[in-house]
Design an enzyme around this catalytic site. Sequence first.
Site: not given
Length: 472
Positions: A324-325
């Site tokens: 996700h990041g």
Amino acid sequence: MVFSSIIFLFYFLPVFLVVYTLAPERWKNAVILTFSVFFYAWGAPVFVFVLLASTIIDFYLVRSLHRAATNRGRKVRLLLSLSLNLGLLAYFKYANFFVENLNAALLSAGVDAVGWTAVALPIGISFYTFQTLTYSIDVYRRQLEPLDRLADYLLFIMSFPQMIAGPIVRFREVAAQLRERQSTYEDKLLGFHRFCLGLAKKVFIANVLGAKADEIYALDFTTLDAPTAWLGAVAYAGQIYFDFAGYSDMAIGLGRMMGFRFPENFNSPYVATSISDFWRRWHITLGRWMRDYLYIPLGGNRVGSRFRLYFNLWVVFLLSGLWHGASWNFVIWGAFHGFFLVLDRLFLLRWLGKVGRLPAVIFTCFVVIIGWVFFRLETLGEATEYLSAMFRWDFALPVASPKLWLTLAVSLLASWGVLSAPGRWVEARLYPTAVSSTGTAVVYLTLGLLVYLLSAAVITSQGFNPFIYFRF
């Protein structure tokens, strides 16, 4: 360009639909591909060339993999394909993160930092990578034949409805549709209706909640009272659901208008009775991808020891957080969910099954909302301060204004109405699978056009229109 922008709603989409409808059957894929390249180039005019080049190379690598005469040759080509796609993801998404942490370690040791020019993050790189991996792995596993035409593979990877933020469409799910499909007038109507419902979720709920969540998260956490902190956390939980679910609805609707059947991505996640149940309902295509391409290859449920089973679950969700990041907070968020999935296996599922459905839902929402704090904020320090505010029961007067509380109360009530059992009954009626009569078709078309125009009016006036999952 985003789906809820005036440029898309009044220029890109109408022109695309006219050209696509008038194009001969043999040219329809080419029309989608042309518009998809333009759509992506609008937001990433430089990276689009990298994307095209890597996709073309990958197509011929996988074709060579399929034709290789020996298992060793097939494995080497698979490794090259995986290295190409994961290498792009590692460089563009994680290089800055790696260098920042390396420099922090060097400076703490009294060593000069490494010089580095920050790399810009291309939109949708994570979704792009996962789709390319499904193609090479599915072909390697001999689950499907590779595509014959490069244009079809480019279309699979770059189709503008789902390329930027999902759903994650696996090759096996659309392989036949890429080669041949039909798009009836019913498909176009139901697809447009679905698109407009997603647009309504985005504009009328997600944006309202998002603006208020941003207002609260911008306050000083050290003086933030607990009720307002909880209000901000709940508002963000609503925003991220309606934002992402709305985008998925729009993507699925756009695909339906072209004759594609994209997989569903959400199933009322905030009525889940456990974290395991939550992940069967939230971002369904990501969960299935992680299960089939990571968890099962690690051994799945068939490992010899419970420790290995729990370790595999935890690793999968650590990587899910990192997907996700490129931030430690995302890693913590993934580890947090992995921890509760392990607890589910140990005792939580049994305990939640005994306390009743409503307490189980409340407990699950409590855990999920705590997790969203790590997801929303950029640093561990900020998340810790915000969580401290959420549990700082000093009975201080709320910082949030009465207008903020009223706006959030109305928005959250609307959110609850959609997610509750009666709301979901209504929602099911709003997502028809067929049109039973001409009168029904007129109703759906009228409702869709009304939402379309009202949403455009709101977008023009409010100016607040982010898409959370575009940064992934």
